[in-house]
Scaffold this motif. Sequence first.
Motif, PDB file in Angstrom:
ATOM      1  N   ASP A  14     -10.458  -2.660   2.929  1.00  0.00           N
ATOM      2  CA  ASP A  14      -9.957  -2.749   1.568  1.00  0.00           C
ATOM      3  C   ASP A  14     -11.047  -2.695   0.510  1.00  0.00           C
ATOM      4  OD1 ASP A  14      -7.792  -2.745  -0.104  1.00  0.00           O
ATOM      5  OD2 ASP A  14      -7.815  -4.912  -0.361  1.00  0.00           O
ATOM      6  N   LYS A  36      -0.227  -0.400  -2.063  1.00  0.00           N
ATOM      7  CA  LYS A  36      -1.362   0.448  -1.703  1.00  0.00           C
ATOM      8  C   LYS A  36      -0.907   1.759  -1.062  1.00  0.00           C
ATOM      9  CE  LYS A  36      -5.749   0.274   0.761  1.00  0.00           C
ATOM     10  NZ  LYS A  36      -6.632  -0.541   1.588  1.00  0.00           N
ATOM     11  N   GLU A  74       0.639 -10.154   1.314  1.00  0.00           N
ATOM     12  CA  GLU A  74      -0.156  -9.057   1.871  1.00  0.00           C
ATOM     13  C   GLU A  74       0.715  -7.834   2.149  1.00  0.00           C
ATOM     14  OE1 GLU A  74      -3.485  -8.301   2.468  1.00  0.00           O
ATOM     15  OE2 GLU A  74      -3.604  -9.968   1.054  1.00  0.00           O
ATOM     16  N   SER A 118     -12.125  -1.281  -2.270  1.00  0.00           N
ATOM     17  CA  SER A 118     -11.560  -0.323  -3.222  1.00  0.00           C
ATOM     18  C   SER A 118     -12.651   0.534  -3.820  1.00  0.00           C
ATOM     19  CB  SER A 118     -10.838  -1.071  -4.334  1.00  0.00           C
ATOM     20  OG  SER A 118      -9.756  -1.783  -3.799  1.00  0.00           O
ATOM     21  N   ARG A 136      -5.734  -3.795  -7.036  1.00  0.00           N
ATOM     22  CA  ARG A 136      -5.460  -4.920  -6.130  1.00  0.00           C
ATOM     23  C   ARG A 136      -5.251  -6.206  -6.926  1.00  0.00           C
ATOM     24  NH1 ARG A 136      -7.445  -6.553  -0.483  1.00  0.00           N
ATOM     25  NH2 ARG A 136      -6.972  -8.763  -0.524  1.00  0.00           N
ATOM     26  N   GLU A 161      -6.144  -3.761   7.178  1.00  0.00           N
ATOM     27  CA  GLU A 161      -6.137  -3.682   5.721  1.00  0.00           C
ATOM     28  C   GLU A 161      -7.268  -4.510   5.128  1.00  0.00           C
ATOM     29  OE1 GLU A 161      -4.260  -1.941   3.461  1.00  0.00           O
ATOM     30  OE2 GLU A 161      -3.620  -0.860   5.224  1.00  0.00           O
ATOM     31  N   ARG A 219       1.356  -6.223  -1.126  1.00  0.00           N
ATOM     32  CA  ARG A 219       0.139  -5.525  -1.561  1.00  0.00           C
ATOM     33  C   ARG A 219      -0.018  -4.211  -0.805  1.00  0.00           C
ATOM     34  NH1 ARG A 219      -4.459  -4.325  -0.019  1.00  0.00           N
ATOM     35  NH2 ARG A 219      -4.384  -5.498   1.893  1.00  0.00           N
ATOM     36  N   ARG A 220       0.254  -4.256   0.498  1.00  0.00           N
ATOM     37  CA  ARG A 220       0.137  -3.048   1.316  1.00  0.00           C
ATOM     38  C   ARG A 220       1.169  -1.998   0.882  1.00  0.00           C
ATOM     39  NH1 ARG A 220       0.256  -5.282   5.668  1.00  0.00           N
ATOM     40  NH2 ARG A 220       2.349  -4.918   6.439  1.00  0.00           N
TER      41      ARG A 220
END
Length: 150
Positions: free
Chosen positions: A129, A11, A4, A131, A19, A125, A7-8
């Motif tokens: 999230d 992002k 995570e 998207s 994602r 998040e 991923r953050r």
Amino acid sequence: MGVEEMRRFTKVFYPKVLRSTMWDSCGIADVITTCYGGRNRRVAEQFVKEPEKTFAQLEEEMLNGQKLQGVLTAAEVNEFLSSNAHLDTFPLFTQVHKICQREEPPSTIITAFQNDKLRAINEVESDSDGSSGKQTHSQDASPPSLIHAG
């Protein structure tokens, strides 16, 4: 939580990355492979068992001329986050770097996972999230200087 945070990072710094990229072989599969095998895991295990030694010493003793990528990557990510005033946004990455530099003992990685701030960031998040908008594939976004020749 580690995935995570990865991923953050993507992002925050590369918002056009999908994602789903984290679920490709360059994401979760690479994390699993790195955690369960390979030189980074073996040397990290020895790092915990021999607290008087640095990664550089263990690398020299154990790898027959091969180099670790994990320690160098942790340092480069930390420098990048620091220069962008985001150390607090990525507490797990920050803690890994401190451990690699022997600024904190390896056992403090557990503290990073228990970190209320990390938990709160992940919850925000997850909630936000959805998207939306046009996104491109991961090859369209290139990391700063986190790729190094080895």
